[in-house]
Design an enzyme around this catalytic site. Structure first.
Site, PDB file in Angstrom:
ATOM      1  N   LYS A   1       9.229   1.960  -8.312  1.00  0.00           N
ATOM      2  CA  LYS A   1      10.033   1.296  -9.344  1.00  0.00           C
ATOM      3  C   LYS A   1       9.278   1.242 -10.674  1.00  0.00           C
ATOM      4  O   LYS A   1       9.835   1.536 -11.718  1.00  0.00           O
ATOM      5  CB  LYS A   1      10.375  -0.146  -8.917  1.00  0.00           C
ATOM      6  CG  LYS A   1      11.205  -0.256  -7.654  1.00  0.00           C
ATOM      7  CD  LYS A   1      11.682  -1.680  -7.413  1.00  0.00           C
ATOM      8  CE  LYS A   1      10.578  -2.709  -7.180  1.00  0.00           C
ATOM      9  NZ  LYS A   1       9.727  -2.440  -5.999  1.00  0.00           N
TER      10      LYS A   1
ATOM     11  N   ARG B   1      14.196 -11.029  -5.979  1.00  0.00           N
ATOM     12  CA  ARG B   1      13.578 -10.533  -4.757  1.00  0.00           C
ATOM     13  C   ARG B   1      14.096 -11.264  -3.525  1.00  0.00           C
ATOM     14  O   ARG B   1      13.605 -11.046  -2.426  1.00  0.00           O
ATOM     15  CB  ARG B   1      12.077 -10.754  -4.853  1.00  0.00           C
ATOM     16  CG  ARG B   1      11.276  -9.599  -4.299  1.00  0.00           C
ATOM     17  CD  ARG B   1      10.194  -9.313  -5.229  1.00  0.00           C
ATOM     18  NE  ARG B   1       9.027  -8.702  -4.702  1.00  0.00           N
ATOM     19  CZ  ARG B   1       8.221  -7.997  -5.495  1.00  0.00           C
ATOM     20  NH1 ARG B   1       8.519  -7.805  -6.756  1.00  0.00           N
ATOM     21  NH2 ARG B   1       7.129  -7.492  -5.004  1.00  0.00           N
TER      22      ARG B   1
ATOM     23  N   ARG C   1      -2.700   3.760  -4.012  1.00  0.00           N
ATOM     24  CA  ARG C   1      -2.373   3.534  -5.427  1.00  0.00           C
ATOM     25  C   ARG C   1      -3.582   2.981  -6.191  1.00  0.00           C
ATOM     26  O   ARG C   1      -4.302   2.128  -5.685  1.00  0.00           O
ATOM     27  CB  ARG C   1      -1.209   2.544  -5.498  1.00  0.00           C
ATOM     28  CG  ARG C   1      -0.842   2.137  -6.908  1.00  0.00           C
ATOM     29  CD  ARG C   1       0.539   1.573  -6.988  1.00  0.00           C
ATOM     30  NE  ARG C   1       0.683   0.255  -6.388  1.00  0.00           N
ATOM     31  CZ  ARG C   1       1.824  -0.440  -6.402  1.00  0.00           C
ATOM     32  NH1 ARG C   1       2.907   0.071  -6.949  1.00  0.00           N
ATOM     33  NH2 ARG C   1       1.892  -1.631  -5.842  1.00  0.00           N
TER      34      ARG C   1
ATOM     35  N   ARG D   1      -5.428  -2.656  -6.749  1.00  0.00           N
ATOM     36  CA  ARG D   1      -4.852  -4.008  -6.714  1.00  0.00           C
ATOM     37  C   ARG D   1      -5.208  -4.681  -5.397  1.00  0.00           C
ATOM     38  O   ARG D   1      -5.083  -4.068  -4.346  1.00  0.00           O
ATOM     39  CB  ARG D   1      -3.326  -3.910  -6.835  1.00  0.00           C
ATOM     40  CG  ARG D   1      -2.818  -4.141  -8.230  1.00  0.00           C
ATOM     41  CD  ARG D   1      -1.358  -3.869  -8.333  1.00  0.00           C
ATOM     42  NE  ARG D   1      -0.560  -4.682  -7.407  1.00  0.00           N
ATOM     43  CZ  ARG D   1       0.763  -4.671  -7.397  1.00  0.00           C
ATOM     44  NH1 ARG D   1       1.426  -3.915  -8.242  1.00  0.00           N
ATOM     45  NH2 ARG D   1       1.426  -5.419  -6.543  1.00  0.00           N
TER      46      ARG D   1
ATOM     47  N   ARG E   1       3.457  -7.631   2.937  1.00  0.00           N
ATOM     48  CA  ARG E   1       4.353  -7.451   1.780  1.00  0.00           C
ATOM     49  C   ARG E   1       5.600  -6.668   2.185  1.00  0.00           C
ATOM     50  O   ARG E   1       6.703  -6.977   1.737  1.00  0.00           O
ATOM     51  CB  ARG E   1       3.621  -6.717   0.647  1.00  0.00           C
ATOM     52  CG  ARG E   1       2.658  -7.635  -0.086  1.00  0.00           C
ATOM     53  CD  ARG E   1       1.768  -6.848  -1.026  1.00  0.00           C
ATOM     54  NE  ARG E   1       2.495  -6.255  -2.127  1.00  0.00           N
ATOM     55  CZ  ARG E   1       2.128  -5.134  -2.745  1.00  0.00           C
ATOM     56  NH1 ARG E   1       1.045  -4.478  -2.353  1.00  0.00           N
ATOM     57  NH2 ARG E   1       2.823  -4.678  -3.748  1.00  0.00           N
TER      58      ARG E   1
HETATM   59  P1  AMP Z   1       4.755  -6.440  -7.410  1.00  0.00           P
HETATM   60  O1  AMP Z   1       3.823  -6.001  -8.488  1.00  0.00           O
HETATM   61  O2  AMP Z   1       6.194  -6.320  -7.822  1.00  0.00           O
HETATM   62  O3  AMP Z   1       4.476  -5.767  -6.092  1.00  0.00           O
HETATM   63  O4  AMP Z   1       4.508  -8.016  -7.181  1.00  0.00           O
HETATM   64  C1  AMP Z   1       3.239  -8.492  -6.814  1.00  0.00           C
HETATM   65  C2  AMP Z   1       3.370  -9.867  -6.205  1.00  0.00           C
HETATM   66  O5  AMP Z   1       3.951 -10.762  -7.169  1.00  0.00           O
HETATM   67  C3  AMP Z   1       4.297  -9.969  -5.009  1.00  0.00           C
HETATM   68  O6  AMP Z   1       3.640  -9.608  -3.789  1.00  0.00           O
HETATM   69  C4  AMP Z   1       4.671 -11.451  -5.040  1.00  0.00           C
HETATM   70  O7  AMP Z   1       3.595 -12.262  -4.580  1.00  0.00           O
HETATM   71  C5  AMP Z   1       4.803 -11.711  -6.524  1.00  0.00           C
HETATM   72  N1  AMP Z   1       6.187 -11.472  -6.996  1.00  0.00           N
HETATM   73  C6  AMP Z   1       6.634 -10.467  -7.796  1.00  0.00           C
HETATM   74  N2  AMP Z   1       7.943 -10.588  -8.035  1.00  0.00           N
HETATM   75  C7  AMP Z   1       8.357 -11.695  -7.373  1.00  0.00           C
HETATM   76  C8  AMP Z   1       9.609 -12.345  -7.211  1.00  0.00           C
HETATM   77  N3  AMP Z   1      10.733 -11.896  -7.798  1.00  0.00           N
HETATM   78  N4  AMP Z   1       9.648 -13.473  -6.462  1.00  0.00           N
HETATM   79  C9  AMP Z   1       8.543 -13.972  -5.882  1.00  0.00           C
HETATM   80  N5  AMP Z   1       7.331 -13.399  -5.969  1.00  0.00           N
HETATM   81  C10 AMP Z   1       7.227 -12.266  -6.713  1.00  0.00           C
END
Ligand code: AMP
Length: 226
Positions: A13, A88, A127, A162, A173
């Site tokens: 994404k 989410r 990644r 990360r 996740r």
């Molecule tokens: P991402 O970079 O999108 O993989 O997000 C990294 C982390 O941020 C996720 O594993 C969650 O802990 C938190 N996170 C991101 N977006 C959301 C969301 N919409 N709701 C809750 N936690 C989020």
């Protein structure tokens, strides 16, 4: 245009949204990036979010809903936006509907990037991301190697792994994605019920970056790509 991206962590994404944001000249609102920025800046939201992010869990809904309320009501989003990573879960999707209704807006397109589990695991664990926040360019140890090991091709900063892309957090996740985010595919499948303008569009996210982007441009008729 108001565009929402769905897809598991590692579906690509971020990479595609970045390109689309440039092409359509729209702000790219990536929830994970916004949260990491808040953590780094030590804001109240960031302090609250950190422990959940460290455990690969979803951050409490109200943190995200407040964050996106601020963003979507700002002048920068007046002409549209690309949402990446928010909503989410169903509660967040319902809150987004309420917010959009208040603003007299609707989502124009909901895209789902589909990628099978094995490829997601490979993508996430391999990644690497540019450590320069302003650049944030993604790389991959096998699929998109930097020209020089551990150095960003774009800005020359060091690459980082990360902490939540490490093997022990990737499983939780993906489980969170299946349990909480996947039901949004049903929610958005019929745009009418979710308040979106059209039905969900599925795009195969397992092909090359170029092929996926070409498919996206077909699905997203933003004025700059007509
Ligand atoms: P991402 O970079 O999108 O993989 O997000 C990294 C982390 O941020 C996720 O594993 C969650 O802990 C938190 N996170 C991101 N977006 C959301 C969301 N919409 N709701 C809750 N936690 C989020």
């Amino acid at each position: 245009m108001r565009i929402l991206f769905l897809g598991a962590p590692g579906a690509g994404k971020g990479t595609q949204c970045k390109r689309l944001a440039k092409q359509c000249q729209l702000p790219h609102l990536a929830s994970g990036d916004l949260l990491r920025e808040a953590v780094q800046q030590g804001t109240v939201a960031g302090i609250r979010a950190k422990q959940f992010m460290d455990e690969g869990k979803l951050v409490p809904d109200e943190v995200l809903i407040n964050m996106f309320r601020d963003k979507l009501t700002s002048p920068a989003c007046g002409k549209g936006f690309i949402l990446d990573g928010f909503p989410r879960n169903l509660a967040q999707a319902q809150a987004l509907n309420v917010l959009l209704a208040e603003l007299n807006q609707k989502l124009d397109v909901v895209i789902n990037l589909e990628v099978d589990e094995k490829l997601l695991l490979e993508r996430l664990t391999g990644r690497r991301i540019c450590s320069n926040k302003a650049c944030n360019q993604p790389f991959h140890l096998s699929f998109r190697k930097p020209k020089q090991e551990n150095v960003c091709d774009v800005c020359g900063s060091a690459l980082m792994h990360r902490s939540d892309d490490k093997a022990e957090l990737v499983g939780p996740r993906l489980k969170t994605y299946h349990d909480e985010t996947e039901p949004l595919l049903t929610f958005y499948a019929d745009g009418g019920k979710s308040g979106a303008n059209g039905p969900l569009k599925n795009i195969d996210g397992s092909s090359s970056e170029e092929e996926i982007f070409a498919q996206l441009l077909q699905a997203v008729p933003c004025s700059s790509n007509k």
